[in-house]
Design a protein around this motif. Structure first.
Motif, PDB file in Angstrom:
ATOM      1  N   ALA A 292      -6.657   2.390 -12.949  1.00 44.44           N
ATOM      2  CA  ALA A 292      -6.516   3.076 -11.662  1.00 44.44           C
ATOM      3  C   ALA A 292      -5.042   3.238 -11.304  1.00 44.44           C
ATOM      4  CB  ALA A 292      -7.215   2.278 -10.568  1.00 44.44           C
ATOM      5  N   ASP A 293      -4.739   4.297 -10.567  1.00 40.65           N
ATOM      6  CA  ASP A 293      -3.374   4.513 -10.075  1.00 40.65           C
ATOM      7  C   ASP A 293      -3.157   3.855  -8.725  1.00 40.65           C
ATOM      8  OD1 ASP A 293      -2.489   6.123 -12.232  1.00 40.65           O
ATOM      9  OD2 ASP A 293      -3.565   7.824 -11.382  1.00 40.65           O
ATOM     10  N   LEU A 294      -4.201   3.845  -7.903  1.00 42.45           N
ATOM     11  CA  LEU A 294      -4.081   3.364  -6.528  1.00 42.45           C
ATOM     12  C   LEU A 294      -5.429   2.820  -6.082  1.00 42.45           C
ATOM     13  CD1 LEU A 294      -2.241   3.267  -3.968  1.00 42.45           C
ATOM     14  CD2 LEU A 294      -3.131   5.542  -3.400  1.00 42.45           C
ATOM     15  N   PHE A 295      -5.412   1.694  -5.390  1.00 40.07           N
ATOM     16  CA  PHE A 295      -6.620   1.081  -4.839  1.00 40.07           C
ATOM     17  C   PHE A 295      -6.766   1.573  -3.407  1.00 40.07           C
ATOM     18  CE2 PHE A 295      -9.059  -2.186  -2.760  1.00 40.07           C
ATOM     19  CZ  PHE A 295      -9.894  -2.743  -3.720  1.00 40.07           C
ATOM     20  N   LEU A 296      -7.767   2.388  -3.129  1.00 39.98           N
ATOM     21  CA  LEU A 296      -8.012   2.905  -1.782  1.00 39.98           C
ATOM     22  C   LEU A 296      -8.952   1.941  -1.070  1.00 39.98           C
ATOM     23  CD1 LEU A 296      -8.476   6.682  -2.644  1.00 39.98           C
ATOM     24  CD2 LEU A 296      -6.452   5.571  -1.675  1.00 39.98           C
ATOM     25  N   ASP A 297      -8.395   1.143  -0.198  1.00 38.47           N
ATOM     26  CA  ASP A 297      -9.135   0.112   0.521  1.00 38.47           C
ATOM     27  C   ASP A 297      -9.878   0.736   1.697  1.00 38.47           C
ATOM     28  OD1 ASP A 297      -9.819  -2.540   0.549  1.00 38.47           O
ATOM     29  OD2 ASP A 297      -7.994  -3.222   1.529  1.00 38.47           O
TER      30      ASP A 297
ATOM     31  N   ASP B 160      -2.789   8.630   8.956  1.00 41.43           N
ATOM     32  CA  ASP B 160      -1.676   8.114   8.160  1.00 41.43           C
ATOM     33  C   ASP B 160      -2.159   7.722   6.765  1.00 41.43           C
ATOM     34  OD1 ASP B 160       1.015   7.292   7.767  1.00 41.43           O
ATOM     35  OD2 ASP B 160       0.515   5.228   8.316  1.00 41.43           O
ATOM     36  N   TYR B 161      -3.324   7.106   6.697  1.00 47.71           N
ATOM     37  CA  TYR B 161      -3.927   6.693   5.427  1.00 47.71           C
ATOM     38  C   TYR B 161      -4.093   7.892   4.502  1.00 47.71           C
ATOM     39  CZ  TYR B 161      -7.595   4.563   2.429  1.00 47.71           C
ATOM     40  OH  TYR B 161      -8.336   4.087   1.385  1.00 47.71           O
ATOM     41  N   ILE B 162      -4.654   8.969   5.024  1.00 48.77           N
ATOM     42  CA  ILE B 162      -4.858  10.184   4.228  1.00 48.77           C
ATOM     43  C   ILE B 162      -3.519  10.777   3.804  1.00 48.77           C
ATOM     44  CG2 ILE B 162      -5.718  12.560   4.321  1.00 48.77           C
ATOM     45  CD1 ILE B 162      -7.971  11.427   6.181  1.00 48.77           C
ATOM     46  N   ALA B 163      -2.575  10.832   4.736  1.00 52.84           N
ATOM     47  CA  ALA B 163      -1.264  11.417   4.429  1.00 52.84           C
ATOM     48  C   ALA B 163      -0.549  10.633   3.329  1.00 52.84           C
ATOM     49  CB  ALA B 163      -0.404  11.472   5.688  1.00 52.84           C
ATOM     50  N   VAL B 164      -0.586   9.317   3.410  1.00 52.05           N
ATOM     51  CA  VAL B 164       0.080   8.494   2.396  1.00 52.05           C
ATOM     52  C   VAL B 164      -0.628   8.659   1.049  1.00 52.05           C
ATOM     53  CG1 VAL B 164       0.623   6.124   1.680  1.00 52.05           C
ATOM     54  CG2 VAL B 164       1.010   6.830   4.049  1.00 52.05           C
ATOM     55  N   ALA B 165      -1.956   8.672   1.040  1.00 53.26           N
ATOM     56  CA  ALA B 165      -2.706   8.842  -0.205  1.00 53.26           C
ATOM     57  C   ALA B 165      -2.352  10.170  -0.869  1.00 53.26           C
ATOM     58  CB  ALA B 165      -4.208   8.753   0.059  1.00 53.26           C
ATOM     59  N   VAL B 166      -2.323  11.244  -0.090  1.00 50.08           N
ATOM     60  CA  VAL B 166      -1.993  12.566  -0.639  1.00 50.08           C
ATOM     61  C   VAL B 166      -0.565  12.578  -1.165  1.00 50.08           C
ATOM     62  CG1 VAL B 166      -1.630  15.001  -0.029  1.00 50.08           C
ATOM     63  CG2 VAL B 166      -3.706  13.813   0.731  1.00 50.08           C
ATOM     64  N   GLN B 167       0.354  11.992  -0.406  1.00 55.81           N
ATOM     65  CA  GLN B 167       1.754  11.944  -0.838  1.00 55.81           C
ATOM     66  C   GLN B 167       1.900  11.193  -2.164  1.00 55.81           C
ATOM     67  OE1 GLN B 167       4.421   9.217   1.205  1.00 55.81           O
ATOM     68  NE2 GLN B 167       5.950  10.846   1.328  1.00 55.81           N
ATOM     69  N   LEU B 168       1.193  10.070  -2.306  1.00 56.41           N
ATOM     70  CA  LEU B 168       1.292   9.292  -3.539  1.00 56.41           C
ATOM     71  C   LEU B 168       0.665  10.028  -4.722  1.00 56.41           C
ATOM     72  CD1 LEU B 168       0.590   5.711  -2.182  1.00 56.41           C
ATOM     73  CD2 LEU B 168       2.769   6.627  -2.997  1.00 56.41           C
TER      74      LEU B 168
ATOM     75  N   LYS C 152       0.648  13.242  -5.109  1.00 59.35           N
ATOM     76  CA  LYS C 152       1.554  14.343  -5.456  1.00 59.35           C
ATOM     77  C   LYS C 152       2.866  13.856  -6.056  1.00 59.35           C
ATOM     78  CE  LYS C 152      -0.143  17.700  -2.121  1.00 59.35           C
ATOM     79  NZ  LYS C 152       0.194  18.509  -0.955  1.00 59.35           N
ATOM     80  N   ARG C 153       3.262  12.621  -5.751  1.00 59.66           N
ATOM     81  CA  ARG C 153       4.557  12.106  -6.201  1.00 59.66           C
ATOM     82  C   ARG C 153       4.345  10.919  -7.139  1.00 59.66           C
ATOM     83  NH1 ARG C 153       8.093  10.991  -1.225  1.00 59.66           N
ATOM     84  NH2 ARG C 153       9.702  10.795  -2.804  1.00 59.66           N
ATOM     85  N   HIS C 154       4.039  11.225  -8.369  1.00 57.99           N
ATOM     86  CA  HIS C 154       3.755  10.181  -9.358  1.00 57.99           C
ATOM     87  C   HIS C 154       4.944   9.245  -9.568  1.00 57.99           C
ATOM     88  CE1 HIS C 154      -0.153  11.720 -10.520  1.00 57.99           C
ATOM     89  NE2 HIS C 154       0.363  12.944 -10.481  1.00 57.99           N
TER      90      HIS C 154
ATOM     91  N   ILE D  24       6.459   2.090  -7.048  1.00 51.09           N
ATOM     92  CA  ILE D  24       5.705   1.092  -6.283  1.00 51.09           C
ATOM     93  C   ILE D  24       5.018   0.117  -7.242  1.00 51.09           C
ATOM     94  CG2 ILE D  24       3.713   0.749  -4.774  1.00 51.09           C
ATOM     95  CD1 ILE D  24       4.543   3.402  -3.392  1.00 51.09           C
ATOM     96  N   ARG D  25       4.426   0.653  -8.300  1.00 51.45           N
ATOM     97  CA  ARG D  25       3.774  -0.221  -9.283  1.00 51.45           C
ATOM     98  C   ARG D  25       4.787  -1.152  -9.932  1.00 51.45           C
ATOM     99  NH1 ARG D  25      -1.496   2.334 -11.915  1.00 51.45           N
ATOM    100  NH2 ARG D  25      -1.422   0.316 -12.946  1.00 51.45           N
ATOM    101  N   ASN D  26       5.965  -0.645 -10.237  1.00 48.55           N
ATOM    102  CA  ASN D  26       7.023  -1.490 -10.812  1.00 48.55           C
ATOM    103  C   ASN D  26       7.452  -2.571  -9.829  1.00 48.55           C
ATOM    104  OD1 ASN D  26       6.965  -0.022 -13.181  1.00 48.55           O
ATOM    105  ND2 ASN D  26       8.707   1.266 -12.623  1.00 48.55           N
ATOM    106  N   ALA D  27       7.551  -2.208  -8.545  1.00 49.85           N
ATOM    107  CA  ALA D  27       7.916  -3.195  -7.522  1.00 49.85           C
ATOM    108  C   ALA D  27       6.831  -4.265  -7.397  1.00 49.85           C
ATOM    109  CB  ALA D  27       8.151  -2.508  -6.182  1.00 49.85           C
TER     110      ALA D  27
END
Length: 147
Positions: A9-14, A66-74, A76-78, A84-87
């Protein structure tokens, strides 16, 4: 195999009524960041707590929009998601969230303090003790990391 699947997975959507809890921590161990929106229920605050513990407060949304906006931004911006994953991976060596020894020592200190208060002066413990514990330095955490 369970943790290996998380890494796909790329992102965990809680979700916000009942957060991932152990599943969220499994995702963190697989370097999968958690996007969360906390609400007042205890069961809905795990993701935000994990994000704070790993220094990833930017992944805790203020509300549904905000949740939707951040998810869409992430999505689009791999490159940002990769940073973030590296951090998150690096946080395993430095953050309290992944430091079991530090957690254990803090919890041990809390239990000792409760014991000392309950049985001070040879008392029998009894009921009716209220506790409000504030960690030294609370409120002075560093600002969220910028990606």
């Amino acid at each position: 195999k369970h943790l290996q699947r998380h890494a796909l997975a790329d992102l965990f959507l809680d979700i916000n009524e009942y957060n991932g809890g152990t599943t969220g921590l499994d995702a963190y161990w697989a370097d999968v960041p958690i996007l969360s929106t906390p609400v007042e229920k205890f069961s809905a605050r795990y993701g935000a707590t994990f994000n704070r513990g790993a220094g990833l407060e930017a992944l805790t949304a203020r509300n549904s929009e905000d949740y939707i906006a951040v998810a869409v931004q992430l999505i689009k911006r791999h490159g940002r998601l990769r940073r973030i994953r590296n951090a998150l991976h690096a946080a395993k060596n430095t953050s309290a969230l992944f430091d079991t020894w530090r957690f254990m020592k803090g919890f041990e200190g809390l239990l000792k303090m409760q014991w000392d208060v309950a049985f001070k002066d040879g008392g029998e413990g009894g009921e009716g003790h209220a506790y409000h514990v504030v960690r030294a330095g609370a409120g002075t955490s560093p600002p969220p990391l910028q990606y």
